[in-house]
Design an enzyme around this catalytic site. Sequence first.
Site, PDB file in Angstrom:
ATOM      1  N   LYS A 135      19.674  18.986  98.549  1.00 47.66           N
ATOM      2  CA  LYS A 135      19.752  20.071  97.334  1.00 47.66           C
ATOM      3  C   LYS A 135      19.777  21.560  97.933  1.00 47.66           C
ATOM      4  O   LYS A 135      19.044  21.821  98.737  1.00 47.66           O
ATOM      5  CB  LYS A 135      18.854  19.920  96.417  1.00 47.66           C
ATOM      6  CG  LYS A 135      18.787  20.984  95.310  1.00 47.66           C
ATOM      7  CD  LYS A 135      19.648  20.978  94.405  1.00 47.66           C
ATOM      8  CE  LYS A 135      19.550  22.044  93.041  1.00 47.66           C
ATOM      9  NZ  LYS A 135      20.775  22.269  92.448  1.00 47.66           N
ATOM     10  N   ASN A 187      25.729  27.805 100.916  1.00 44.79           N
ATOM     11  CA  ASN A 187      26.295  27.681  99.611  1.00 44.79           C
ATOM     12  C   ASN A 187      26.900  28.814  99.101  1.00 44.79           C
ATOM     13  O   ASN A 187      25.863  29.758  98.661  1.00 44.79           O
ATOM     14  CB  ASN A 187      25.413  27.014  98.559  1.00 44.79           C
ATOM     15  CG  ASN A 187      25.982  26.579  97.263  1.00 44.79           C
ATOM     16  OD1 ASN A 187      27.174  27.079  96.893  1.00 44.79           O
ATOM     17  ND2 ASN A 187      25.303  25.741  96.454  1.00 44.79           N
ATOM     18  N   CYS A 194      27.185  28.800  93.820  1.00 43.26           N
ATOM     19  CA  CYS A 194      26.509  28.317  92.773  1.00 43.26           C
ATOM     20  C   CYS A 194      26.944  29.147  91.597  1.00 43.26           C
ATOM     21  O   CYS A 194      26.865  30.405  91.674  1.00 43.26           O
ATOM     22  CB  CYS A 194      24.863  28.477  92.932  1.00 43.26           C
ATOM     23  SG  CYS A 194      24.115  28.206  91.582  1.00 43.26           S
ATOM     24  N   CYS A 205      35.249  17.430  98.178  1.00 40.03           N
ATOM     25  CA  CYS A 205      34.373  17.031  96.916  1.00 40.03           C
ATOM     26  C   CYS A 205      35.080  17.229  95.844  1.00 40.03           C
ATOM     27  O   CYS A 205      35.661  18.597  95.588  1.00 40.03           O
ATOM     28  CB  CYS A 205      33.104  17.839  97.295  1.00 40.03           C
ATOM     29  SG  CYS A 205      31.803  17.929  96.195  1.00 40.03           S
ATOM     30  N   GLY A 255      35.942  15.090  92.047  1.00 37.11           N
ATOM     31  CA  GLY A 255      36.913  14.085  91.510  1.00 37.11           C
ATOM     32  C   GLY A 255      36.973  12.647  92.118  1.00 37.11           C
ATOM     33  O   GLY A 255      37.875  11.924  91.746  1.00 37.11           O
ATOM     34  N   GLY A 282      29.722  13.092  93.956  1.00 34.15           N
ATOM     35  CA  GLY A 282      28.682  13.960  93.169  1.00 34.15           C
ATOM     36  C   GLY A 282      28.548  12.849  91.732  1.00 34.15           C
ATOM     37  O   GLY A 282      27.624  12.005  91.679  1.00 34.15           O
TER      38      GLY A 282
HETATM   39  C1  DHB Z   1      23.348  24.692  91.271  1.00 33.20           C
HETATM   40  C2  DHB Z   1      24.816  24.210  91.013  1.00 33.20           C
HETATM   41  C3  DHB Z   1      25.664  24.479  91.759  1.00 33.20           C
HETATM   42  O1  DHB Z   1      27.043  24.175  91.635  1.00 33.20           O
HETATM   43  C4  DHB Z   1      25.201  24.803  93.161  1.00 33.20           C
HETATM   44  O2  DHB Z   1      26.288  24.925  94.083  1.00 33.20           O
HETATM   45  C5  DHB Z   1      24.024  25.222  93.633  1.00 33.20           C
HETATM   46  C6  DHB Z   1      22.954  25.020  92.545  1.00 33.20           C
HETATM   47  C7  DHB Z   1      22.327  24.537  90.221  1.00 33.20           C
HETATM   48  O3  DHB Z   1      22.752  24.882  89.095  1.00 33.20           O
HETATM   49  O4  DHB Z   1      21.102  24.099  90.506  1.00 33.20           O
END
Ligand code: DHB
Length: 328
Positions: A48, A134, A137, A257, A259, A280
């Site tokens: 995560k 990342n 988000c 990543c 679909g 996912g």
């Molecule tokens: C979250 C969602 C995302 O798409 C991401 O890349 C990082 C965090 C989230 O809402 O926790």
Amino acid sequence: MATLDLSVTVAGLAMNTPLYNASGVWCTNTPQLREVLDCPYAGAVVTKSCTLAHREGNPKPRYRSFNGVTGSINSMGLPNNGVMYYIQAAQELAPHKPYFMSLCGLTREENLQMLSTLQHDVGAHVPIAGLELNLSCPNIAGKPQIGYDFDAMDEMLRESFECFDRLPVGVKLPPYFDPAHFDAAAAVLRRYPAIRWVTCINSIGNGLLVDPLAERTLLTPRSGLGGIGGASIKPTALANVWSLRQRLPDSVDVVGCGGVARGVDVFEHLLCGASAVQIGTLIRDRGLDQFRVVTDELAFIMRSKGYTRISDFRGTLQAAEPEEWPLE
Ligand code: DHB
């Protein structure tokens, strides 16, 4: 029957299959990470996205699936256990397959502080295979996705590589929707030869799902807006994989990543040039056994086409044949 070799590499790291979890799915705590590591049909694991400190995330409901299990909307708000937890998890789990850590600081300073910790305070024996920054988000109020601001992305990468060079680094990108944006993103990424992979795509940010009976949004946070995942985002995901594959040097792997509901979706990502493919929504809703189901389907497709390894077809997508008929 010829045996199939499904092995691939990302950043030179060997994976026995091209599949792993999408960050955010089945990877928030040590038991979940262990389950992915123990799954013989997952070739790696990514955590995560973490922040410096533990976060509870947004109020619930913050995740919903729709159309059965083929679609999802989420506005999780980065619930995570903090960067030290995922470093310690790596140590505790002693992974025998690549363990990628995903970082998503709420500010530039927070990202740099996490990188500095990983640069200076983590022993060489801690088995982290690589870091993913990342840049995409979509779910934090007041924090636009950095991957949509090319100057901010350039600055973030410049500062990151100034303070961190210990491990292979990749970036998680948002979906782009215009060739000019593929060009602009690739131009920034090409400035940083230390980038070893790009993962595309994150969810399509800020969709809205409505419950027409209740006349309410499906999610509570952020006026109901959330990142869309699942089958409906595959065309966007494939376009991003294909377009970035064409624009980046071979030293950069593209991790697909978005679909994946069936083996054929993985096959399509690989044809578009993905080195590996993450899952996912499907895993989130139906469980880790889907890694086996999808692998079996991919193996069936490869056998029926006479392919024995992924490199037989990876990145070989051809243009449609021109034809006179049908006319439209
Ligand atoms: C979250 C969602 C995302 O798409 C991401 O890349 C990082 C965090 C989230 O809402 O926790």
